[in-house]
Design a protein around this motif. Structure first.
Motif, mmCIF file in Angstrom:
data_model
loop_
_atom_site.group_PDB
_atom_site.id
_atom_site.type_symbol
_atom_site.label_atom_id
_atom_site.label_comp_id
_atom_site.label_asym_id
_atom_site.label_seq_id
_atom_site.Cartn_x
_atom_site.Cartn_y
_atom_site.Cartn_z
ATOM 1 N N PHE A 1 63.315 6.657 5.101
ATOM 2 C CA PHE A 1 64.003 7.830 4.574
ATOM 3 C C PHE A 1 63.303 8.337 3.320
ATOM 4 O O PHE A 1 62.971 7.578 2.418
ATOM 5 C CB PHE A 1 65.456 7.484 4.249
ATOM 6 C CG PHE A 1 66.144 8.516 3.402
ATOM 7 C CD1 PHE A 1 66.426 9.765 3.918
ATOM 8 C CD2 PHE A 1 66.474 8.249 2.089
ATOM 9 C CE1 PHE A 1 67.044 10.731 3.138
ATOM 10 C CE2 PHE A 1 67.092 9.192 1.304
ATOM 11 C CZ PHE A 1 67.381 10.439 1.829
ATOM 12 N N GLN B 1 67.190 15.610 6.312
ATOM 13 C CA GLN B 1 67.509 16.143 7.634
ATOM 14 C C GLN B 1 68.917 16.720 7.672
ATOM 15 O O GLN B 1 69.252 17.463 8.578
ATOM 16 C CB GLN B 1 67.337 15.065 8.702
ATOM 17 C CG GLN B 1 65.884 14.712 8.920
ATOM 18 C CD GLN B 1 65.691 13.678 10.013
ATOM 19 O OE1 GLN B 1 66.639 13.095 10.529
ATOM 20 N NE2 GLN B 1 64.441 13.442 10.376
ATOM 21 N N ARG C 1 67.722 6.732 9.003
ATOM 22 C CA ARG C 1 66.419 6.776 9.666
ATOM 23 C C ARG C 1 65.433 5.900 8.907
ATOM 24 O O ARG C 1 65.596 5.646 7.715
ATOM 25 C CB ARG C 1 65.901 8.199 9.800
ATOM 26 C CG ARG C 1 65.758 8.947 8.504
ATOM 27 C CD ARG C 1 65.481 10.419 8.768
ATOM 28 N NE ARG C 1 65.655 11.198 7.566
ATOM 29 C CZ ARG C 1 64.662 11.727 6.872
ATOM 30 N NH1 ARG C 1 63.427 11.569 7.268
ATOM 31 N NH2 ARG C 1 64.899 12.429 5.794
#
Length: 190
Positions: free
Chosen positions: A92, A98, A89
């Motif tokens: 980060f 996550q 992502r």
């Protein structure tokens, strides 16, 4: 092969397991990484990944974890290993993971999430995976072939020699003793 021939496993191993680590030295690690990366950053990353795992196990693993995994790093054919921290992502944040870990009713751990740009993941026999457990970032020992773990090549420009890959974790069940250093929050924070 390069990892073994240069003796890089000794950098992260405690003296008790045949290494040279008596205390953690970021300067030593940085100097070794800089010297290797001068030739090729990808090869440096691939070569130092197992040393990072040995260092983490030596510093934060409990006695059972150390005796189970560290002797192999001192042998003639040290294992391919890597730390799986980054996530796929933008921006980060390693303090806001996550990837999640949860406990089952039997006390086992289940991991769900994805890690990106993990060096040599496809050939690794051992991964240290960062995931959030009970709201706290933690590190888990994941052995190759664990059900629920899949690996797909994820080449990265400039470090192709590191053979980076994406590691997907879908209900990957781990034994309770896979939590590195137990529940000590300093394991992830240091």
């Amino acid at each position: 092969v390069l990892f073994r021939s240069l003796g890089l496993s000794a950098i992260g191993l405690p003296e008790a397991y045949g290494g040279v680590l008596s205390h953690r030295s970021a300067v030593t690690g940085a100097l070794v990484a800089e010297a290797l990366a001068e030739g090729d950053m990808g090869i440096a990353l691939a070569s130092l990944a197992p040393a990072a795992v040995a260092t983490a196990l030596g510093l934060w693993g409990d006695a059972a974890q150390q005796s189970a995994y560290l002797p192999a790093f001192a042998g003639e054919a040290p294992p391919v290993a890597a730390i799986a921290l980054g996530e796929p992502r933008v921006l980060f944040d390693p303090c806001s993971l996550q990837t999640r870990a949860s406990r089952t009713s039997s006390g086992d751990i289940v991991l769900d999430g994805a890690k990106s740009l993990v060096p040599r993941a496809a050939e690794a026999s051992l991964l240290l995976v960062a995931a959030e457990l009970d709201g706290v970032p933690s590190v888990f020992i994941v052995e190759a072939g664990n059900p629920g773990v899949s690996i797909v090549p994820e080449p990265a420009m400039g470090v192709r020699a590191a053979a980076t890959a994406r590691v997907s974790l879908e209900h990957a069940k781990l034994p309770v003793d896979s939590l590195l250093g137990g529940s000590d929050p300093r394991v992830y924070g240091e």
